[in-house]
Every structure is written in structure tokens, then in C-alpha cells.
Write an enzyme that holds these catalytic residues in place. Structure first.
Site: not given
Length: 293
Positions: A155, A234, A266
Site C-alpha cells: 500500500s 483493490d 487490498h
């Protein structure tokens, strides 16, 4: 794709939809539970492995790394940058994958750095670079092989890892290719849409900062193979970022592999780094030339 009569501010997104695209919690109902699991699993790893060695790489209290060491001498090194939207989590919640690497004969190093808004994003990137420089310089102190140093991130941590991977290390007095491979997971590589989104209320990028801190704009300094991973769930924008970053690297005839984490969101995808047979664990160990079985 149209979003009513609202004004488009990036691609086909109006302001509300762009903000949603860059808020990953809007795309994962179990986000809080998975994030909590990072800490629980990291605590369990420390129970089994013991507390890590702590090494400072800079002057501020935030500039430390946790080093989880294997028994093997001169072992390769895997450096991990945690996510958290540049403003949450720490190295203590980042040990969940350490046991996988240690058992395979590698050092696993979780990096701490100051978070927004306590520092600027430019200083955070500078800290990430100092961390890798310090690890490379002092690898012999903890039994690491500086010639086998690999970097990963998730991330916002993938953004930091990508910044490290696209650093001109010669400008810092280091030889070429101090990093031998990278793994960037569900990250951000072009900060233009971040600057245009609500997230910029705390990232506080101007146009110059956006350009300087976007790894996509510094690919001339990438000197090692890289794996770019994205999660099936995502947001569309995060998946586009992964595809565009991978395509730009490929266009420069550099070694890149784009992988899609089917079935993961995610927050879940990075947990596969903690298993040898997990998607990311297998990729990372094989990248380091270690047995992933």
C-alpha cells in the site's frame, strides 16, 4: 464511465468518486479486522522467534528497524515497508511475515519511519532511503549479506519501496544495484490523483512534490527486477496504478512481472507474504533464490 453531471477532475472520475477510489476501506468491509490481525499475528511471531534486534538508521526516535535473524551466516536480507496510508501502523505490526523468511534462511527487517503529519512525505521517503542505506552499510553487524538485499512494501509502503527502488544510489555514494529485487504490493506510483483527491488534505503535495515523489517519474534509476502485485478487489484506481507502473517498466525493457491476487482485497493480499505457499511468500522467496516449499 460517467458519474452524473459532476465535473471530472481525473480521468472519468468526479471528486467524490476519486476520493472513493483512494479510500481502500470503502472497498473492503473487513478492513479493520484484517489490520488488527497484522498486530495479533506479529505478536505471535515474536513469541516464537523472540524479540528482534533493533538498529537505528537515523537520529530521530522513529528511525529504527527490527531485524529477525536466521541461524545461517551471511544470509540474504528482505526489507519490508508497512502500509497505513502514510499515517498509521508501525514495524511492530509488520512482523507477521518474519517467520517465513527466517525459516527459509533470510533476515526479515521491518522498517519504522515517522508518519504524516509529523513529517512531510518527502522526509518520509528520505527516511526510507536512509533505512536501506543503513542496512546495506551495516549488514555485516547482524550477519546479513549486503549483496543479496531485497525490498518490499504494501500500500503506502509499496510507494516507499518503489521510491527506494527508483533512487539514484550513486548520488548517495553507493555502487550500482545495491538492491537486487523488489516486490511492490497494491501501491501508488503516480501521485497526481492523490494530489487531486481528499487525501491531499494531509499528504499536502504540491505539483513539484507530486512529480518528485512519484516513482513512475524516476524509472531511469530502476536497476533490478521487480514484481508488481495487485489485489483482485483493490479499487479500480489502485489496479490501474499497478498496471501502468508495470507497463512503464516493461517499456524501458526492464524486468517486471505483474501479478493479480485473485480472491483477495487490498488488506488481505499482504498476508500471503507470511506463508511459503502463499502467493507473495512464494514470489519473494523465489526472487531471493530460496526454497519456497
Amino acid at each position: 464511465m460517467q458519474y452524473g453531471m459532476s465535473t471530472k477532475i481525473f480521468l472519468d472520475y468526479d471528486a467524490d468518486e476519486l476520493n472513493r477510489q483512494y479510500d481502500q476501506r470503502a472497498w473492503a468491509a473487513n478492513a479493520e479486522a484484517v489490520i488488527n490481525r497484522y498486530g495479533v499475528d506479529s505478536n505471535a511471531v515474536r513469541v516464537r522467534l523472540g524479540e528482534p534486534q533493533v538498529m537505528a538508521y537515523g537520529a530521530s526516535p522513529a528511525e529504527t528497524v527490527d531485524i529477525y535473524c536466521p541461524r545461517e551466516p551471511d544470509a540474504p536480507i528482505h526489507v519490508f515497508f508497512h502500509g497505513g496510508a502514510w499515517r498509521a501502523l508501525s514495524k511492530r505490526e509488520s512482523a507477521f511475515a518474519a517467520e517465513t523468511f527466517v525459516s527459509a534462511g533470510a533476515h526479515f527487517i521491518a522498517v519504522d519511519f515517522a508518519l504524516l503529519p509529523n513529517v512531510t512525505l518527502a522526509e518520509m521517503v528520505a527516511q526510507a532511503r536512509r533505512a536501506v542505506a543503513g542496512i546495506h552499510r551495516r549488514a555485516g553487524e547482524f550477519g546479513g549479506d549486503r549483496e543479496r538485499l531485497y525490498v518490499s512494501g504494501h500500500s503506502s509502503g509499496a510507494h516507499l519501496a518503489a521510491c527506494v527502488l527508483t533512487t539514484d544510489w550513486r548520488a548517495f555514494g553507493f555502487p550500482d544495484r545495491i538492491i537486487k529485487g523488489g516486490l511492490c504490493v497494491s501501491g501508488l506510483y503516480d501521485l497526481l490523483p492523490v494530489r487531486l483527491s481528499a487525501r491531499n488534505s494531509y499528504v499536502m503535495l504540491d505539483q513539484d512534490g507530486e512529480r518528485a515523489l512519484s516513482p513512475l517519474r524516476s524509472l531511469q534509476h530502476l536497476e533490478c527486477p521487480i514484481v508488481v502485485a495487485m489485489a483482485e478487489h483493490d479499487s479500480d484506481e489502485f489496479r490501474r496504478q499497478a498496471r501502468d507502473f508495470s507497463a512503464a517498466i516493461s517499456a524501458r525493457l526492464m524486468s517486471v512481472r505483474l501479478v493479480d491476487g485473485r480472491g483477495f482485497n487490498h488488506f488481505e493480499i499482504i498476508e500471503t507474504l507470511s506463508r511459503r505457499d502463499g502467493m507473495l511468500g512464494r514470489i519473494a522467496l523465489e526472487q531471493m533464490g530460496l526454497d519456497s516449499r
